[in-house]
Write an enzyme that holds these catalytic residues in place. Sequence first.
Site, PDB file in Angstrom:
ATOM      1  N   VAL A   1       0.810  -1.361  -0.082  1.00 43.01           N
ATOM      2  CA  VAL A   1      -0.072  -0.037  -0.085  1.00 43.01           C
ATOM      3  C   VAL A   1       0.653   1.270   0.031  1.00 43.01           C
ATOM      4  O   VAL A   1       1.686   1.442   0.934  1.00 43.01           O
ATOM      5  CB  VAL A   1      -0.881   0.150   1.530  1.00 43.01           C
ATOM      6  CG1 VAL A   1      -1.687   1.136   1.453  1.00 43.01           C
ATOM      7  CG2 VAL A   1      -1.834  -1.299   1.071  1.00 43.01           C
TER       8      VAL A   1
ATOM      9  N   ALA B   1       4.415   4.337   2.991  1.00 39.31           N
ATOM     10  CA  ALA B   1       3.947   2.922   2.350  1.00 39.31           C
ATOM     11  C   ALA B   1       4.084   1.889   3.412  1.00 39.31           C
ATOM     12  O   ALA B   1       4.743   1.988   4.517  1.00 39.31           O
ATOM     13  CB  ALA B   1       4.819   2.376   1.096  1.00 39.31           C
ATOM     14  N   LYS B   2       3.738   0.657   3.188  1.00 43.12           N
ATOM     15  CA  LYS B   2       3.657  -0.413   3.967  1.00 43.12           C
ATOM     16  C   LYS B   2       3.478  -1.803   2.985  1.00 43.12           C
ATOM     17  O   LYS B   2       2.542  -1.697   2.206  1.00 43.12           O
ATOM     18  CB  LYS B   2       2.798  -0.429   5.172  1.00 43.12           C
ATOM     19  CG  LYS B   2       3.474  -1.086   6.320  1.00 43.12           C
ATOM     20  CD  LYS B   2       4.538  -0.626   6.785  1.00 43.12           C
ATOM     21  CE  LYS B   2       5.068  -1.296   8.053  1.00 43.12           C
ATOM     22  NZ  LYS B   2       6.127  -0.217   8.931  1.00 43.12           N
ATOM     23  N   GLY B   3       4.057  -2.854   3.496  1.00 39.51           N
ATOM     24  CA  GLY B   3       3.615  -3.993   2.911  1.00 39.51           C
ATOM     25  C   GLY B   3       3.603  -5.269   3.791  1.00 39.51           C
ATOM     26  O   GLY B   3       3.761  -5.023   4.960  1.00 39.51           O
TER      27      GLY B   3
END
Length: 421
Positions: free
Chosen positions: A66, A111-113
């Site tokens: 994201v 962001a992050k995943g």
Amino acid sequence: MCAVAAALNHMRSGAITLSQFDTAAELLGLETYMRRLLRMPFRSVAVEVPVRMDSGVFEVFRGYRVQHNGARGPCKGGIRYHPEADEGEVVGLATTMTWKTALVDIPFGGAKGGVQCDPRQLSPRELEAVTRSFTRRISIVLGPYRDIPAPDMGTNAQVMAWLLDEYSARAGYTPAVVTGKPLSLGGSLGREEATGRGVVYVMESYARDFGVPLRGSRVVIQGFGNVGAFVAQFAHELGAKVIAVTDVDGGLHHDEGLDIPRLFQHAYRERKPVAAFEGGEPISNEQLWAIPCDWLVPAALGGVISKERNALSIDCKVLVEAANSPTTPIADKIFEERGIPVLPDFLVNAGGVIVSYFEWVQNLQQHPWSLEQVNTELRRKLITAYTAVRDMANEKHVSWRTAAYVIALGRVAEAERLRGH
Ligand code: NAD
């Protein structure tokens, strides 16, 4: 999944981030369109991650990346491997990264995943296969000027090395596409301990400004991983007594102070349970919250401090949020009413992303920095942000968290306006 559905998920699971956003947006008088823009993720990618397991059968995991906002620069944020990593959680964490990078004024967005898997149940080969499969599916949205991952819970420097290799196979050797790498692949000196070091820089500054000296003070820490273990080590070096520590299996309490150098070797370096160390009374994670202390440092999971569980009974002088989102909004209010200051996560634990930024700069410059330069610049960046939050809280008579949001939202909104639509 589309951005709208992701934002709805965010409202469900990332509610901690949302209500604090609203308070700051009101104070800033942000326009309705800007609030909508800053709430929703810019881009949200959900992928399947097929992997051939050691048994020979195929398993299909779920993965997410994201990108919440990139107005101030390429998106930046970790990748988490955890059985409960879902899109709502990843959206919430990506949003926090936007505010964190803005607050400490580094030229990144958020962001992050995550991949929904239990890394402890995977063999090293399976872990590598998950990483390569996930990287292949999200590589189209990655890049040193687009989106730069880093380690988070359940991932480490080796995982970043595989990600680098898989991305570079397509794009050519690109160390700046990922941070938190091993030193021999372009990682930065000081990155491993940066988050814990930064937490203690903030505690030191607060101690100086508000008369809660670190030397001789009592520190309680939940979590003894990358963040918690280094907080314990640096606080101990400055003369604080770390009197209680837990990890996922419980921990130890010793009112005279635990032997932190030995515990660090045992639990952090040798990866043994804190509770298996000799030198304190065994305690559970629930008992940890009842121990009176000066500094209470949650450094494990989100949502662990709530009204129902512990916010009314916690007995500390300062709550230092080393973990991401450890305090629910209602608990936050309770601390405000009780006059207990809460130093917010996206200031306190920003040391990691600051040194990630230095790593990216070193990769682009192709010129490594000394450890001294990394730590000097880290302290400078973090203390500048700390001072801005302290002064904003003072000027507007608001909590430290609200002050931090006002600064961060204001910067991102300004960048959005200037770039136009
Ligand atoms: P880690 O995986 O290295 O360590 C996590 C620690 O928490 C371990 O000691 C683990 O045993 C403990 N833990 C896990 N579940 C627990 C539970 N139910 N009860 C008590 N303890 C539990 O992770 P980390 O990198 O130290 O990250 C800790 C927190 O800090 C997370 O919220 C993470 O998002 C945040 N954070 C980390 C960094 C970083 O650079 N590592 C940067 C910013 C924020």
